[in-house]
Scaffold this active site. Structure first.
Site, PDB file in Angstrom:
ATOM      1  CG  ASP A  47       6.820  -5.863  -4.984  1.00  0.00           C
ATOM      2  OD1 ASP A  47       5.719  -6.452  -4.895  1.00  0.00           O
ATOM      3  OD2 ASP A  47       7.238  -5.368  -6.043  1.00  0.00           O
ATOM      4  CE  LYS A  68       9.019   7.374   9.180  1.00  0.00           C
ATOM      5  NZ  LYS A  68      10.414   6.908   9.368  1.00  0.00           N
ATOM      6  CG  ASP A 103       2.214  -2.128  -3.106  1.00  0.00           C
ATOM      7  OD1 ASP A 103       2.104  -3.231  -3.667  1.00  0.00           O
ATOM      8  OD2 ASP A 103       2.623  -1.103  -3.684  1.00  0.00           O
ATOM      9  CG  ASP A 147      12.194   3.947   8.953  1.00  0.00           C
ATOM     10  OD1 ASP A 147      11.466   3.401   9.813  1.00  0.00           O
ATOM     11  OD2 ASP A 147      12.815   5.008   9.180  1.00  0.00           O
ATOM     12  CE1 TYR A 204      -1.376   1.390  -2.190  1.00  0.00           C
ATOM     13  CE2 TYR A 204      -2.461   0.171  -3.940  1.00  0.00           C
ATOM     14  CZ  TYR A 204      -1.324   0.470  -3.218  1.00  0.00           C
ATOM     15  OH  TYR A 204      -0.144  -0.157  -3.542  1.00  0.00           O
TER      16      TYR A 204
HETATM   17  C1  IPM Z   1      -0.150  -5.576  -5.522  1.00  0.00           C
HETATM   18  C2  IPM Z   1       0.039  -4.702  -6.727  1.00  0.00           C
HETATM   19  C3  IPM Z   1      -1.112  -3.711  -6.807  1.00  0.00           C
HETATM   20  C4  IPM Z   1      -1.116  -2.904  -5.525  1.00  0.00           C
HETATM   21  C5  IPM Z   1      -1.077  -2.812  -8.049  1.00  0.00           C
HETATM   22  C6  IPM Z   1      -1.084  -3.612  -9.327  1.00  0.00           C
HETATM   23  C7  IPM Z   1      -2.206  -1.813  -8.046  1.00  0.00           C
HETATM   24  O1  IPM Z   1       1.270  -4.053  -6.667  1.00  0.00           O
HETATM   25  O2  IPM Z   1      -1.184  -6.290  -5.471  1.00  0.00           O
HETATM   26  O3  IPM Z   1       0.716  -5.574  -4.648  1.00  0.00           O
HETATM   27  O4  IPM Z   1      -0.384  -1.916  -5.427  1.00  0.00           O
HETATM   28  O5  IPM Z   1      -1.864  -3.245  -4.616  1.00  0.00           O
HETATM   29 MG    MG Z   2       2.469  -4.639  -5.007  1.00  0.00          MG
END
Ligand code: IPM
Ligand code: MG
Length: 357
Positions: A250, A190, A246, A222, A141
């Site tokens: 999710d 990884k 990240d 993975d 990032y």
């Molecule tokens: C998160 C989001 C952010 C990230 C985006 C919006 C830049 O997906 O906070 O997980 O990737 O960190």
């Molecule tokens: Mg995210």
């Protein structure tokens, strides 16, 4: 008296943040704390108003507060802007960096009432209680980025680097969290392919000697993605680098029923930042459909981590849990036999539970 910077941002951000504020105010009244909320612009909303997604004034307000509550940022309207003016790269990442928020905490806890809301099987997710600790100010990032013309096209580069120092501080933090939980730490990397991951694994292996009371394990990312849905109950604390964190969070949000349930705390600097793990959901914005619970639960984390108000944090969590037990659901979680509630109604229900505790 606590000073809270409030950054609603874009999309559903402006709908969910007021619900979290209502919950904080209810807690304040019940336990005799005063919160001073200062609203500031961020993201696309800030770009539209003043031409930059992170105005200097907003950063200043954040730095002068005890904590920051953020909604969500971004949306299709701002996707075509030059990259440094886009909400994600122009506001959220610099905000994390400027505030020194190297540790991102994302607890995945399944409220008992939501066992059927997930797309995953009940026996897999019932009783899930894990936390992902994601490194937040390093890695891909923040590495140097480049584009150059080459024969027949363009070549783009993102640099991935981690120093021992960056790895040590996040991993130490994760060990401390593990000590307060079930004493199990799984470090995700990884290392079979990536050099930064090899340094990551070596560093964790060294640190593990200092924490003999915590059971340390290593897992490739993975495999972790697969294990999270195969048998999530094997995890207690997961620590990993920025990008892996990240992606995995999710995925892990589905263990809680909906991404609308996953709060987050970003800490490590003087001022912590609290935001739901989800985005600005432009498709449902402005329709009173968004689930405010991830933001409300983020407000609970704010009380816990920035203000050291544990009992007050629990009050919010208990209230949320009762609203769920009573069968109220936003559209992301609705199922037969439950009562549909809008964003604002959900917030009101949490407030009345806080009052009746
Ligand atoms: C998160 C989001 C952010 C990230 C985006 C919006 C830049 O997906 O906070 O997980 O990737 O960190
Ligand atoms: Mg995210």
């Amino acid at each position: 008296m606590y000073k809270i910077a409030v950054l609603p941002g874009d999309g559903i951000g402006v709908e969910i943040v007021p619900e979290a504020i209502k919950a904080l105010q209810a807690v304040g009244e019940k336990y005799n704390h005063q919160f001073e909320f200062t609203e500031a612009l961020v993201g696309g909303a800030a770009y539209d108003a003043v031409g930059h997604p992170l105005p200097a004034e907003t950063l200043q307000i954040c730095k002068q507060s005890d904590a920051v509550l953020l909604g969500a940022i971004g949306g299709p309207k701002w996707e075509q802007l030059p990259v440094h003016l886009r909400p994600e790269v122009g506001a959220l990442l610099p905000l994390r960096k400027e505030l020194g928020l190297y540790a991102n905490l994302r607890p995945c806890f399944l409220f008992p009432g939501l066992t059927h809301a997930s797309t995953l099987k009940e026996e897999v997710i019932a009783g899930v209680d894990l936390i992902v600790i994601r490194e937040l100010t390093g890695g891909l990032y923040f590495g140097e980025k480049n584009r150059e013309k080459i024969d027949g096209g363009v070549k783009a580069t993102d640099i991935l680097s981690y120093s021992t120092y960056e790895i040590e501080r996040i991993v130490r933090y994760a060990y401390e969290v593990a000590r307060k939980r079930n004493h199990k730490l799984c470090s995700v990397d990884k290392a079979n392919v990536i050099e930064t991951s090899r340094l990551w694994r070596e560093t964790v292996t060294e640190l593990a000697k200092e924490y003999p009371d915590v059971e340390t394990s290593h897992m490739y990312v993975d495999n972790c993605a697969m294990q999270l849905i195969r048998n999530p109950k094997q995890f207690d604390v997961i620590v990993t680098e920025n990008m892996f964190g990240d992606i995995l969070t999710d995925e892990a949000s589905m263990l809680t029923g909906s991404i609308g349930m996953l709060p987050s705390a970003s800490i490590g600097g003087e001022v912590g930042l609290y935001e739901p793990s989800h985005g600005s959901a432009p498709d449902i914005a402005g329709q009173n459909k968004a689930n405010p619970l991830a933001t409300i639960l983020s407000a609970a984390m704010l009380l816990r981590y920035s203000l050291n108000l544990e009992k007050e944090a629990r009050a919010i969590e208990t209230a949320v849990s009762r609203v769920i037990e009573n069968g109220y659901r936003t559209p992301d979680l609705i199922e037969e036999g439950c009562r549909l509630a809008g964003t604002a109604e959900m917030g009101d229900l949490v407030v009345s539970q806080i009052k009746s505790l």
